[in-house]
Enzyme design. Structure first.
Site, PDB file in Angstrom:
ATOM      1  N   CYS A  63      40.671  47.129  31.516  1.00  0.00           N
ATOM      2  CA  CYS A  63      40.996  47.344  32.527  1.00  0.00           C
ATOM      3  C   CYS A  63      42.435  47.051  32.749  1.00  0.00           C
ATOM      4  O   CYS A  63      43.094  46.631  34.109  1.00  0.00           O
ATOM      5  CB  CYS A  63      40.312  47.109  34.428  1.00  0.00           C
TER       6      CYS A  63
ATOM      7  N   LYS B  48      32.946  37.217  40.419  1.00  0.00           N
ATOM      8  CA  LYS B  48      33.309  36.019  39.762  1.00  0.00           C
ATOM      9  C   LYS B  48      33.575  34.530  40.181  1.00  0.00           C
ATOM     10  O   LYS B  48      34.034  33.353  39.084  1.00  0.00           O
ATOM     11  CB  LYS B  48      35.340  36.352  39.323  1.00  0.00           C
TER      12      LYS B  48
ATOM     13  N   ASP C  48      46.893  38.573  42.580  1.00  0.00           N
ATOM     14  CA  ASP C  48      45.502  38.948  42.534  1.00  0.00           C
ATOM     15  C   ASP C  48      44.885  37.537  41.585  1.00  0.00           C
ATOM     16  O   ASP C  48      45.256  37.210  40.624  1.00  0.00           O
ATOM     17  CB  ASP C  48      45.510  40.200  41.300  1.00  0.00           C
TER      18      ASP C  48
ATOM     19  N   HIS D 142      45.845  43.887  35.893  1.00  0.00           N
ATOM     20  CA  HIS D 142      43.807  44.492  36.113  1.00  0.00           C
ATOM     21  C   HIS D 142      44.645  45.685  36.533  1.00  0.00           C
ATOM     22  O   HIS D 142      45.525  45.817  37.110  1.00  0.00           O
ATOM     23  CB  HIS D 142      43.898  44.208  36.992  1.00  0.00           C
TER      24      HIS D 142
END
Length: 415
Positions: A372, A233, A207, A130
């Site tokens: 992204c 999320k 991440d 991302h």
């Protein structure tokens, strides 16, 4: 007998906990929400926790001696311990609250990266990342003369592990990798990557934004040096996230932002002495209600049992994949054997934005664009894909409705 044999996931009862899932859109069509990789919906229990803070004990934390301040502080710090347990961190001081994954990664870049990296040092970044795990490192590299080297990805959407091993040099200092690709759903072999990085005396930042709502995360088992994720999320609120950092690293890192809360003492004559982690990295008044609501979201998803959750989401993924492959001209992008419940796809002769807008008219919410992840899109020779992503509250019936709607849309755009 396994846990999945003893327990079942009552999806219909689960759906009743989400007020938004009862919405009708576009003239009375039932909402089908397949944009979970962008933001999951929020259960009533989490919403109630957020409201309860403002109705009963809205106060600033750590600084007040009155009853409300004490209650708010206790709830906030209880959230920190819940997060510690959730990711199996060794020490509660290893949990830092941020505004989200993006801020967590920027914190590492601006604190650890700025203080530890010097000209000529190298950072390995996967092509699956991302932008939030690319751009901060590019900015730092430009400022300090660092070199960024790219871990390649194959056509199935898997990282090339042989190439990864070959990329290490004596100047490699950091590996940046997603636990799960937001654009493809690929689950990366993070623990193996951490082992290789540590063999070369490099650190690894993971991440975890797309992982924590779908699988059990154990930062000690992964051997991650840093692990970042977001609340929105994870069935929680926006505006809050977490950075886990190995305490020995955090202890040596300078503050990123200055202000209240992150200090021991301030003197105009003698300067400032900073607090110990994690408070050193939490300047100013934090998102108190959001942190407390995040704790409730973590308890909610943990109570589902991850074994059941993973099994259900994989059923949704398998069913959707099999049915979508029956659509003429539809192509799935990224078919790694180990995937989270994400399907990225294109339709020959149709723009992804048109597909997304038309599917929405049937009441189905999907995501379109580059997600992204432009370097990954360019790898496949694409500007954009459509992405359907599933969560615990989605159903096989919703998958069938979506695929039927998609088939009609594909026919429409070709006629």
């Amino acid at each position: 007998m396994s846990m999945t044999d003893e327990l079942t996931l009552d999806v219909q009862a689960l759906r009743a906990e989400f007020p938004v899932l009862g919405r009708k859109v576009h003239g009375g069509k039932a909402l089908v929400y397949f944009d979970n990789a962008a933001t999951t919906q929020t259960p009533k229990a989490v919403l109630d926790t957020w409201v309860d803070y403002f109705e009963r004990y809205n106060a600033n934390i750590h600084r007040g001696l009155h009853r409300l301040a004490d209650e708010a502080t206790q709830a906030y710090e209880h959230s920190r311990d819940t997060v510690r347990e959730f990711v199996n961190a060794e020490d509660v001081r290893e949990i830092i609250f941020t505004r989200g994954t993006t801020e967590a990664i920027n914190l590492v870049a601006q604190s650890w990266g700025r203080s530890q990296l010097v000209e000529g040092d190298e950072i390995l970044i996967s092509r699956l990342e991302h932008h939030s795990n690319i751009v901060p490192w590019q900015m730092l590299a430009q400022e300090k003369g660092l070199t960024i080297r790219i871990i390649p990805v194959d056509e199935r959407g898997e990282l090339d592990m042989a190439a990864y091993r070959a990329l290490f040099t004596p100047r490699t200092r950091l590996v940046c990798v997603a636990h799960v690709s937001n654009a493809l759903g690929t689950v990366n072999p993070v623990s193996e990557m951490a082992r290789i990085a540590h063999e070369h005396d490099a650190r690894i930042l993971v991440d975890g934004a797309q992982a924590v709502a779908h699988t059990r995360v154990d930062v000690q088992a992964l051997d991650a040096d840093f692990y970042a994720f977001s609340g929105h999320k994870l069935y929680g609120p926006t505006g809050v996230g977490v950075l886990y950092g190995r305490f020995s690293l955090l202890e040596a890192m300078p503050p990123w932002q200055g202000g209240g809360e992150m200090i021991k003492t301030v003197s105009l004559e003698e300067g400032t002495r900073f607090a110990e982690p994690p408070h050193r990295f939490e300047a100013g008044t934090p998102a108190i209600a959001e942190v407390i609501a995040l704790e409730r979201a973590i308890r909610w998803v943990t109570n589902l049992h991850f074994e059941l959750l993973e099994d259900w989401e994989q059923r949704l993924l398998k069913h959707a994949t099999e049915r979508m492959k029956g659509i003429d001209g539809m192509r799935i992008i990224g078919e790694a054997p180990h995937k989270a419940a994400v399907i990225s796809f294109v339709v020959d002769g149709a723009h992804s934005q048109d597909i997304g807008l038309l599917v929405d008219q049937f009441g189905v919410a999907i995501r379109t664009g580059h997600h992204c992840a432009q370097p990954l899109m360019h790898h496949y020779g694409l500007d954009a894909t459509c992405r359907a992503s599933f969560a615990a509250y989605n159903t096989l019936e919703e998958v069938d409705y979506f695929v039927d709607a998609l088939q009609r849309v594909v026919t429409m755009v070709r006629d």
